[in-house]
Write a protein that holds these residues in place. Structure first.
Motif, short mmCIF file in Angstrom:
data_model
loop_
_atom_site.label_atom_id
_atom_site.label_comp_id
_atom_site.label_asym_id
_atom_site.label_seq_id
_atom_site.Cartn_x
_atom_site.Cartn_y
_atom_site.Cartn_z
N ASP A 67 8.21 63.37 41.30
CA ASP A 67 7.85 62.63 40.52
C ASP A 67 7.16 61.39 41.15
N ASP A 68 5.97 61.69 40.52
CA ASP A 68 4.75 60.64 40.67
C ASP A 68 5.45 59.11 41.05
N ALA A 69 7.26 58.27 40.98
CA ALA A 69 7.56 57.09 40.85
C ALA A 69 8.40 57.82 42.68
N LEU A 70 8.92 59.12 42.63
CA LEU A 70 9.47 59.32 43.84
C LEU A 70 8.24 59.30 45.63
N ASP A 82 0.81 71.25 42.91
CA ASP A 82 -0.04 70.46 41.88
C ASP A 82 -0.07 69.16 41.90
N LEU A 83 1.24 68.53 41.68
CA LEU A 83 1.23 67.18 41.73
C LEU A 83 0.64 66.34 42.94
N LEU A 84 0.87 66.69 43.61
CA LEU A 84 0.31 66.24 45.52
C LEU A 84 -0.86 66.62 44.98
N ARG A 85 -1.47 67.85 44.64
CA ARG A 85 -2.96 67.78 44.55
C ARG A 85 -3.57 67.12 43.88
N SER A 86 -2.85 66.79 42.66
CA SER A 86 -3.78 65.54 41.35
C SER A 86 -3.56 64.36 41.85
N ARG A 87 -2.67 64.45 42.60
CA ARG A 87 -3.13 62.85 43.44
C ARG A 87 -3.42 62.63 45.04
N GLY A 88 -4.59 63.95 45.32
CA GLY A 88 -5.56 63.60 46.06
C GLY A 88 -5.45 64.32 47.35
N PHE A 89 -3.79 64.10 47.19
CA PHE A 89 -3.76 64.77 48.71
C PHE A 89 -4.51 66.23 49.44
N LEU A 90 -4.59 65.96 50.42
CA LEU A 90 -5.57 67.08 51.10
C LEU A 90 -5.18 68.60 51.50
N GLU A 91 -4.91 68.98 51.48
CA GLU A 91 -4.18 70.60 51.86
C GLU A 91 -5.25 71.12 53.56
N VAL A 92 -4.11 70.81 54.50
CA VAL A 92 -4.39 71.50 56.12
C VAL A 92 -3.68 72.03 56.89
N PRO A 150 1.24 59.78 55.03
CA PRO A 150 2.19 60.07 54.52
C PRO A 150 1.25 61.61 54.35
N THR A 151 2.55 62.68 54.77
CA THR A 151 2.41 63.79 54.32
C THR A 151 3.71 64.50 54.59
N PHE A 152 3.48 65.44 53.59
CA PHE A 152 4.27 66.48 52.88
C PHE A 152 4.40 67.87 53.70
N ARG A 153 5.18 68.23 53.36
CA ARG A 153 5.04 69.95 54.39
C ARG A 153 6.21 70.63 53.59
N LEU A 154 4.89 71.88 53.17
CA LEU A 154 5.34 72.29 52.08
C LEU A 154 5.55 73.78 52.37
N THR A 155 7.51 73.90 52.63
CA THR A 155 7.59 75.53 53.42
C THR A 155 7.84 76.70 52.40
N GLY A 156 7.28 76.28 51.00
CA GLY A 156 8.04 76.61 49.36
C GLY A 156 9.09 76.96 48.85
N LEU A 157 10.69 76.39 49.62
CA LEU A 157 11.13 76.00 49.13
C LEU A 157 11.53 75.24 48.38
N GLN A 158 10.78 74.23 47.88
CA GLN A 158 10.02 72.99 46.81
C GLN A 158 9.16 73.81 45.78
N ASP A 159 10.30 73.00 44.88
CA ASP A 159 9.47 73.65 42.92
C ASP A 159 7.50 74.15 42.85
N PRO A 160 7.62 74.91 42.45
CA PRO A 160 5.85 74.99 42.50
C PRO A 160 5.53 73.62 41.91
N SER A 161 5.83 73.30 41.39
CA SER A 161 5.15 72.40 40.37
C SER A 161 4.66 70.82 41.66
N VAL A 162 5.68 71.02 42.35
CA VAL A 162 4.86 70.34 44.09
C VAL A 162 3.34 70.25 44.13
#
Length: 250
Positions: A54-57, A86-96, A72-84
């Protein structure tokens, strides 16, 4: 074995094979820091199926990255909830750097190439030469030796020499039936003539001798040359991951 079990099993082995300097855990996520050397050791990775944010975390974890002077980097392996995502994209985190995790059965010859030296401990020479051949942001041999010196699993530091000149390097790490292949690199002036293939073959043979039934590795999706090499060894995609990074860096 379910898809989540495979991802979790390989992610745990990856963390053991490529140790960070600092670890922090938050609600199913593990943060890893290693002075910025490689994204896999400097990112937040889900280690629980359905891990959420969530935003606070996100805010709290971002501050931990900034404290460590790491982007700040989030490495998304597919284990995370699908909402993750969307949240990071909405906050401007770029996919690389979308990356494939490949696996292949280990079978056949367990004898490494006679011109490939396999050492159980890292040497300053191996680190220096491998880092120089990598170049760019991976030329930092001081940080690389700190990372690989922390490996607690059985490891193999491979060097291929031609006419006594070291020309290709690689790292193998065995854990619970799997051999991970890391840092396969060839001298820049000798690429494209099959030297990397010989290092891969030798590390898989070493893994065979150590009881491994499966090899795994990571390669960026854009690296078609490496993907072609690994497919020739029978590697296929087990899963993929992407990174969401904060714009502008730390």
């Amino acid at each position: 074995m379910s898809d989540h079990d495979l991802v979790l099993g390989l992610e745990c082995r990856l963390m053991n094979a490529w140790p960070a300097f600092d670890y922090q855990a938050y609600e199913g996520w593990i943060l890893r820091f290693a002075d910025g050397y490689s994204k896999r050791a400097n990112s937040a990775t889900p280690l629980m199926p359905g891990a959420r944010l969530d935003d606070a975390l996100v805010d709290y974890m971002v501050l931990r990255f900034l404290d460590a002077n790491v982007r700040p980097t989030f490495r998304l392996t597919g284990l995370q909830d699908p909402s993750v995502d969307d949240l990071l994209r909405s906050r401007g985190f770029l996919e690389v750097e979308p990356t494939c995790v490949l696996t292949a059965p280990v079978r056949g010859d367990c004898e490494p190439d006679p011109e490939v030296t396999i050492e159980p401990q890292v040497s300053k020479r191996w680190v220096r030469e491998a880092a120089q051949s990598y170049g760019g942001d991976k030329a930092d041999d001081a940080t690389l030796i700190q990372i690989v010196s922390r490996i607690r699993q059985k490891a193999a530091f491979a060097t291929l020499s031609l006419d006594e000149r070291p020309v290709a390097w690689g790292l193998g790490v065995v854990e619970r039936g799997f051999v991970g292949l890391y840092d396969i690199v060839v001298a820049p002036d000798l690429r494209g003539i099959g030297l990397g293939r010989r290092v891969v073959s030798s590390l898989m043979a070493w893994g065979c001798g150590e009881g491994a039934h499966t090899a795994y590795l990571q390669v960026r999706e854009e690296n078609e040359i490496a993907l072609s090499l690994y497919r020739a060894f029978g590697f296929s995609q087990a899963y993929r991951y992407t990174h969401r990074v904060m714009p502008g860096g730390a």
